[in-house]
Design a protein around this motif. Structure first.
Motif, PDB file in Angstrom:
ATOM      1  N   VAL A   1       0.835  -1.201   0.000  1.00  0.00           N
ATOM      2  CA  VAL A   1       0.000   0.000   0.000  1.00  0.00           C
ATOM      3  C   VAL A   1       0.868   1.248   0.000  1.00  0.00           C
ATOM      4  CG1 VAL A   1      -1.720   1.302   1.287  1.00  0.00           C
ATOM      5  CG2 VAL A   1      -1.885  -1.191   1.169  1.00  0.00           C
ATOM      6  N   SER A   2       0.579   2.147  -0.915  1.00  0.00           N
ATOM      7  CA  SER A   2       1.271   3.427  -0.930  1.00  0.00           C
ATOM      8  C   SER A   2       0.768   4.291   0.226  1.00  0.00           C
ATOM      9  CB  SER A   2       0.991   4.144  -2.249  1.00  0.00           C
ATOM     10  OG  SER A   2       1.438   5.479  -2.207  1.00  0.00           O
ATOM     11  N   PRO A   3       1.664   4.934   0.982  1.00  0.00           N
ATOM     12  CA  PRO A   3       1.223   5.753   2.126  1.00  0.00           C
ATOM     13  C   PRO A   3       0.184   6.796   1.758  1.00  0.00           C
ATOM     14  CG  PRO A   3       3.587   5.451   2.190  1.00  0.00           C
ATOM     15  CD  PRO A   3       3.124   4.883   0.872  1.00  0.00           C
ATOM     16  N   SER A   4       0.285   7.343   0.567  1.00  0.00           N
ATOM     17  CA  SER A   4      -0.671   8.374   0.143  1.00  0.00           C
ATOM     18  C   SER A   4      -2.008   7.789  -0.275  1.00  0.00           C
ATOM     19  CB  SER A   4      -0.079   9.200  -1.000  1.00  0.00           C
ATOM     20  OG  SER A   4       0.156   8.361  -2.124  1.00  0.00           O
ATOM     21  N   SER A   5      -2.103   6.487  -0.352  1.00  0.00           N
ATOM     22  CA  SER A   5      -3.327   5.826  -0.827  1.00  0.00           C
ATOM     23  C   SER A   5      -3.892   4.838   0.180  1.00  0.00           C
ATOM     24  CB  SER A   5      -3.039   5.089  -2.134  1.00  0.00           C
ATOM     25  OG  SER A   5      -2.533   5.958  -3.119  1.00  0.00           O
ATOM     26  N   SER A   6      -3.524   4.970   1.427  1.00  0.00           N
ATOM     27  CA  SER A   6      -3.852   3.939   2.408  1.00  0.00           C
ATOM     28  C   SER A   6      -5.334   3.868   2.754  1.00  0.00           C
ATOM     29  CB  SER A   6      -3.041   4.153   3.691  1.00  0.00           C
ATOM     30  OG  SER A   6      -3.315   5.419   4.237  1.00  0.00           O
ATOM     31  N   LEU A   7      -6.124   4.856   2.339  1.00  0.00           N
ATOM     32  CA  LEU A   7      -7.569   4.797   2.584  1.00  0.00           C
ATOM     33  C   LEU A   7      -8.345   4.459   1.321  1.00  0.00           C
ATOM     34  CD1 LEU A   7      -8.191   7.773   5.043  1.00  0.00           C
ATOM     35  CD2 LEU A   7      -7.807   5.356   5.548  1.00  0.00           C
ATOM     36  N   ARG A   8      -7.646   4.025   0.296  1.00  0.00           N
ATOM     37  CA  ARG A   8      -8.305   3.646  -0.954  1.00  0.00           C
ATOM     38  C   ARG A   8      -8.578   2.153  -0.970  1.00  0.00           C
ATOM     39  NH1 ARG A   8      -5.097   7.147  -5.609  1.00  0.00           N
ATOM     40  NH2 ARG A   8      -5.636   9.214  -4.781  1.00  0.00           N
ATOM     41  N   ARG A   9      -9.789   1.794  -1.214  1.00  0.00           N
ATOM     42  CA  ARG A   9     -10.212   0.399  -1.194  1.00  0.00           C
ATOM     43  C   ARG A   9      -9.390  -0.473  -2.139  1.00  0.00           C
ATOM     44  NH1 ARG A   9     -16.351  -1.704  -2.666  1.00  0.00           N
ATOM     45  NH2 ARG A   9     -15.912  -3.935  -2.503  1.00  0.00           N
ATOM     46  N   ARG A  10      -9.088   0.028  -3.333  1.00  0.00           N
ATOM     47  CA  ARG A  10      -8.427  -0.786  -4.344  1.00  0.00           C
ATOM     48  C   ARG A  10      -6.982  -1.123  -3.988  1.00  0.00           C
ATOM     49  NH1 ARG A  10      -7.610   3.629  -9.247  1.00  0.00           N
ATOM     50  NH2 ARG A  10      -6.146   4.983  -8.157  1.00  0.00           N
ATOM     51  N   GLU A  11      -6.437  -0.496  -2.947  1.00  0.00           N
ATOM     52  CA  GLU A  11      -5.065  -0.765  -2.543  1.00  0.00           C
ATOM     53  C   GLU A  11      -4.926  -2.097  -1.809  1.00  0.00           C
ATOM     54  OE1 GLU A  11      -3.394   2.135  -4.426  1.00  0.00           O
ATOM     55  OE2 GLU A  11      -2.130   1.253  -2.870  1.00  0.00           O
ATOM     56  N   TYR A  12      -6.032  -2.656  -1.354  1.00  0.00           N
ATOM     57  CA  TYR A  12      -5.980  -3.795  -0.451  1.00  0.00           C
ATOM     58  C   TYR A  12      -6.460  -5.074  -1.129  1.00  0.00           C
ATOM     59  CZ  TYR A  12      -5.230  -0.376   3.214  1.00  0.00           C
ATOM     60  OH  TYR A  12      -4.710   0.632   3.990  1.00  0.00           O
ATOM     61  N   ALA A  13      -5.677  -6.140  -0.957  1.00  0.00           N
ATOM     62  CA  ALA A  13      -6.017  -7.429  -1.549  1.00  0.00           C
ATOM     63  C   ALA A  13      -6.781  -8.344  -0.599  1.00  0.00           C
ATOM     64  CB  ALA A  13      -4.751  -8.138  -2.005  1.00  0.00           C
ATOM     65  N   TYR A  14      -6.560  -8.167   0.682  1.00  0.00           N
ATOM     66  CA  TYR A  14      -7.140  -9.095   1.660  1.00  0.00           C
ATOM     67  C   TYR A  14      -8.182  -8.383   2.516  1.00  0.00           C
ATOM     68  CZ  TYR A  14      -3.001 -11.651   0.277  1.00  0.00           C
ATOM     69  OH  TYR A  14      -2.040 -12.288  -0.466  1.00  0.00           O
ATOM     70  N   TRP A  15      -9.316  -9.066   2.704  1.00  0.00           N
ATOM     71  CA  TRP A  15     -10.452  -8.475   3.410  1.00  0.00           C
ATOM     72  C   TRP A  15     -11.089  -9.461   4.372  1.00  0.00           C
ATOM     73  CZ3 TRP A  15     -11.960  -3.417   2.763  1.00  0.00           C
ATOM     74  CH2 TRP A  15     -11.358  -2.731   1.698  1.00  0.00           C
ATOM     75  N   GLY A  16     -11.602  -8.922   5.470  1.00  0.00           N
ATOM     76  CA  GLY A  16     -12.411  -9.726   6.364  1.00  0.00           C
ATOM     77  C   GLY A  16     -13.866  -9.722   5.925  1.00  0.00           C
ATOM     78  N   GLN A  17     -14.712 -10.405   6.694  1.00  0.00           N
ATOM     79  CA  GLN A  17     -16.132 -10.530   6.363  1.00  0.00           C
ATOM     80  C   GLN A  17     -16.958  -9.381   6.926  1.00  0.00           C
ATOM     81  OE1 GLN A  17     -17.487 -12.906   4.241  1.00  0.00           O
ATOM     82  NE2 GLN A  17     -15.303 -13.117   3.864  1.00  0.00           N
ATOM     83  N   GLY A  18     -16.406  -8.624   7.822  1.00  0.00           N
ATOM     84  CA  GLY A  18     -17.102  -7.451   8.338  1.00  0.00           C
ATOM     85  C   GLY A  18     -17.786  -7.682   9.673  1.00  0.00           C
ATOM     86  N   THR A  19     -17.980  -6.601  10.402  1.00  0.00           N
ATOM     87  CA  THR A  19     -18.720  -6.616  11.654  1.00  0.00           C
ATOM     88  C   THR A  19     -19.620  -5.385  11.672  1.00  0.00           C
ATOM     89  OG1 THR A  19     -18.522  -6.788  14.076  1.00  0.00           O
ATOM     90  CG2 THR A  19     -16.890  -5.418  12.962  1.00  0.00           C
ATOM     91  N   GLN A  20     -20.865  -5.567  12.083  1.00  0.00           N
ATOM     92  CA  GLN A  20     -21.864  -4.502  12.008  1.00  0.00           C
ATOM     93  C   GLN A  20     -21.774  -3.582  13.217  1.00  0.00           C
ATOM     94  OE1 GLN A  20     -24.107  -3.744   9.519  1.00  0.00           O
ATOM     95  NE2 GLN A  20     -24.726  -1.961  10.733  1.00  0.00           N
ATOM     96  N   VAL A  21     -21.802  -2.292  12.940  1.00  0.00           N
ATOM     97  CA  VAL A  21     -21.876  -1.266  13.984  1.00  0.00           C
ATOM     98  C   VAL A  21     -23.141  -0.458  13.748  1.00  0.00           C
ATOM     99  CG1 VAL A  21     -20.841   0.832  14.914  1.00  0.00           C
ATOM    100  CG2 VAL A  21     -19.390  -1.129  14.324  1.00  0.00           C
ATOM    101  N   THR A  22     -23.979  -0.376  14.766  1.00  0.00           N
ATOM    102  CA  THR A  22     -25.221   0.381  14.675  1.00  0.00           C
ATOM    103  C   THR A  22     -25.274   1.387  15.814  1.00  0.00           C
ATOM    104  OG1 THR A  22     -26.363  -1.505  13.684  1.00  0.00           O
ATOM    105  CG2 THR A  22     -27.728   0.249  14.588  1.00  0.00           C
ATOM    106  N   VAL A  23     -25.437   2.664  15.456  1.00  0.00           N
ATOM    107  CA  VAL A  23     -25.481   3.727  16.453  1.00  0.00           C
ATOM    108  C   VAL A  23     -26.856   4.381  16.393  1.00  0.00           C
ATOM    109  CG1 VAL A  23     -24.391   5.818  17.323  1.00  0.00           C
ATOM    110  CG2 VAL A  23     -23.019   4.105  16.100  1.00  0.00           C
ATOM    111  N   SER A  24     -27.559   4.357  17.492  1.00  0.00           N
ATOM    112  CA  SER A  24     -28.893   4.936  17.544  1.00  0.00           C
ATOM    113  C   SER A  24     -28.843   6.335  18.160  1.00  0.00           C
ATOM    114  CB  SER A  24     -29.830   4.047  18.350  1.00  0.00           C
ATOM    115  OG  SER A  24     -29.321   3.851  19.652  1.00  0.00           O
ATOM    116  N   ALA A  25     -29.760   7.165  17.707  1.00  0.00           N
ATOM    117  CA  ALA A  25     -29.798   8.555  18.183  1.00  0.00           C
ATOM    118  C   ALA A  25     -30.323   8.647  19.607  1.00  0.00           C
ATOM    119  CB  ALA A  25     -30.664   9.378  17.233  1.00  0.00           C
TER     120      ALA A  25
END
Length: 125
Positions: free
Chosen positions: A101-125
């Motif tokens: 990952v290029s330091p200037s691109s570290s928040l770009r999705r396409r920079e990353y090859a490996y991913w987890g399945q995700g965890t849900q975060v829900t914030v109520s008002a």
């Protein structure tokens, strides 16, 4: 086989806190950039925070001052401490990793090859 496993999501009220974890298996963890991304329904997946192998961090403007990314190389684990949560933080949160990952691109999705399945975060008002 590389595997990233997220945990720690849940439901909280606005102003509350959560800490997400991402455990890496079968992976050379310490020399790679790691990141957290999130995706709300109907939206694209966007970068939230990233940390490189030397501990340098990058944050999206929307979370600066509220979220902290960290890593424990001995435990092969990535963390995201989320404080002062807002309803707009509601999303599926994903852990990502890549050795090139290029330091200037570290928040770009396409920079990353490996991913987890995700965890849900829900914030109520």
């Amino acid at each position: 086989q590389v595997q990233l496993v997220e945990s720690g999501g849940g439901s909280v009220q606005a102003g509350g806190s959560l800490r997400l974890s991402c455990a890496a298996f079968g992976y050379i963890y310490s020399s790679n950039c790691m990141g957290w991304f999130r995706q709300a329904p109907g939206d694209e997946r966007v970068g939230v925070a990233a940390i490189d192998s030397e501990g340098s961090t990058t944050y999206a403007d929307s979370v600066k001052g509220r979220f902290t990314i960290s890593r424990d190389n001995a435990k092969n684990t990535l963390y995201l401490q989320m404080n002062s949560l807002k309803p707009e933080d509601t999303a599926m949160y994903y852990c990502a990793a890549d050795p090139n990952v290029s330091p200037s691109s570290s928040l770009r999705r396409r920079e990353y090859a490996y991913w987890g399945q995700g965890t849900q975060v829900t914030v109520s008002a």
